[in-house]
Every structure is written in C-alpha cells, then in structure tokens.
Design a protein around this motif. Sequence first.
Motif, short mmCIF file in Angstrom:
data_model
loop_
_atom_site.label_atom_id
_atom_site.label_comp_id
_atom_site.label_asym_id
_atom_site.label_seq_id
_atom_site.Cartn_x
_atom_site.Cartn_y
_atom_site.Cartn_z
N PRO A 124 0.76 -1.21 0.10
CA PRO A 124 -0.02 -0.13 0.00
C PRO A 124 0.95 1.25 0.01
O PRO A 124 0.40 2.19 -0.66
N THR A 145 -3.91 -4.42 -1.05
CA THR A 145 -5.19 -3.57 -0.36
C THR A 145 -5.40 -3.69 1.01
O THR A 145 -6.00 -3.33 1.72
N MET A 156 -8.28 -1.42 2.24
CA MET A 156 -7.83 0.11 2.43
C MET A 156 -8.29 0.44 1.10
O MET A 156 -7.56 0.64 -0.06
N PRO A 157 -9.61 1.17 1.02
CA PRO A 157 -9.93 1.80 -0.32
C PRO A 157 -9.04 2.74 -1.06
O PRO A 157 -9.15 2.78 -2.17
N GLU A 158 -8.22 3.62 -0.22
CA GLU A 158 -7.32 4.43 -0.93
C GLU A 158 -6.44 3.69 -2.00
O GLU A 158 -5.89 4.42 -2.85
N CYS A 159 -6.25 2.34 -1.57
CA CYS A 159 -5.34 1.79 -2.77
C CYS A 159 -5.93 1.71 -4.07
O CYS A 159 -5.19 1.27 -5.06
N GLU A 161 -6.88 3.90 -6.05
CA GLU A 161 -6.37 5.03 -6.73
C GLU A 161 -5.00 4.41 -7.72
O GLU A 161 -5.14 4.65 -8.93
N LYS A 162 -4.69 3.35 -7.16
CA LYS A 162 -3.47 2.88 -7.95
C LYS A 162 -3.87 1.83 -8.95
O LYS A 162 -3.35 1.80 -10.19
#
Length: 223
Positions: A124, A145, A156-159, A161-162
């Motif tokens: 991450p 994630t 981890m929802p922010e992953c 974006e990748k």
Amino acid sequence: MKSSCYENRLILAPSIIGGNQANLEESLREIELSGSEWVHLDVMDGQFVPNVTLGATIVKALRSKTKLFFDVHLMLNNPDFHVQSFIDAGADSITLHLEPNYPIKKTLELVRSKDCAVGLALNPLTPLEKVYPFLSFVDLMLVMTVNPGFCGQEFMPECLEKVQALNAFKFKNGLDFRIEVDGGISLENAKSCILAGANTLVCGTSFFKSKNKEQFHKEILGI
Ligand code: DX5
Ligand code: ZN
C-alpha cells in the motif's frame, strides 16, 4: 502455460491460507466446487512480512491434487533465490514484490522464460511510479489492499487509486497485464475494485467464511 491468465475476464482467486490449514486438500476441493479456476498461494518468509506460511514442498504436494491455476504470491526478501523451486513445484504464475532489493528485471525474465506467468506486487505505501519501468515485462500486477502478512485484515479503499492509474497506464501504452487486488476483498467492496480496473480478485476470509461458495463466486464476479 494455462491460458486463463491471458483472457480478459474476471477471475476469483481464493486464497488458501484462509482455508483449513489442517486439510488443504479439502480447501482445494471447496475452491473447485465453487467454480473458481484459480487458487492463490501466499508464501511468507517471516522477514519481508511478519508471518511464515507455506513453501515449495507444500505447493508441489498440492499440485498433484488439482488442476486449478496456481497463482503463487511470494512475500520474500530474496525472491530471486526461490523462484526456480516454485516453478518446479508447478506454479502457473509467480508474483514477486517490488520492495525487496534483488535484480527485478532479470528475475521477471527468468520466470517468463520457464513458461510461467509473472507478476509484480506493490504494498500500500509503495508509489506506483516505481513499477512503471517493469510493466512491459509482467503478465499481472498485484495491488495490495492491506499490508501483507495476514488474512482477515481490513480493506484499504485508498489503494484503488493505484488500480485506476494502472488501468489507465495499461490502455494508454497498449499493454496487456491482469490487475489483481489482494487483501480484505469482499462482496461489499468487489464492485469498486472491478470498476477501478481490477479483473482478478483474491479472497481469503470472505470466500472461506461464505456458506455457499458457488453462490459467492457468482455474486462477487457479477455472473
Ligand atoms: C495477505 C495475503 C492475502 C490474504 C488475503 O498478506 O497476501 O492473499 O491471504 O486474505 P483476506 O482476503 O482475508 O484479506
Ligand atoms: Zn496474497
């Protein structure tokens, strides 16, 4: 080499470390009966990640029990030292992490030269840009994630974006690799992963905890 890695369709890869560790063959049967074609095998060394799981001997023993596609995820500090033993054990694809210090391109080329698909995985916190020089040498990109090491952690929802950026890079540059997400994937978040561009979903806890695994397989892929 098995072709499913190169077909552009959604694939569920149940992670066997979420299954019955006292009876892995039973877990393989559950995966087969669900209709999944892949099994994800997490190999951890207690160094790169704070946990130790299975090695090539077990992968080889499982190979004789099933025709499932073996999606081997190496969480090792020295993956270059170990890839050959997992190729010999019958891996269909081997995914290496980008973070350790080893000759990445040479190792990717070695795996491919042995008729085995090859992937690169990113933790991450690892910036996506670091992987760009290697994208034309991979068949699969694994976006973690969760921080690798254990089943049952929170997604981890922010992953994602990748995943979106990787998907955009792939189309812009005419590349063709699978995008796999791994860690905390469930019926609740799978759709957001697929919409971001993932076409391979690793599920440990959510798959093995589901009561009806055939239904789970269909539902998570939207089929
Ligand atoms: C985590 C492993 C995952 C894990 C997934 O380090 O790489 O493959 O088995 O398990 P869940 O789906 O429970 O997060
Ligand atoms: Zn994994």
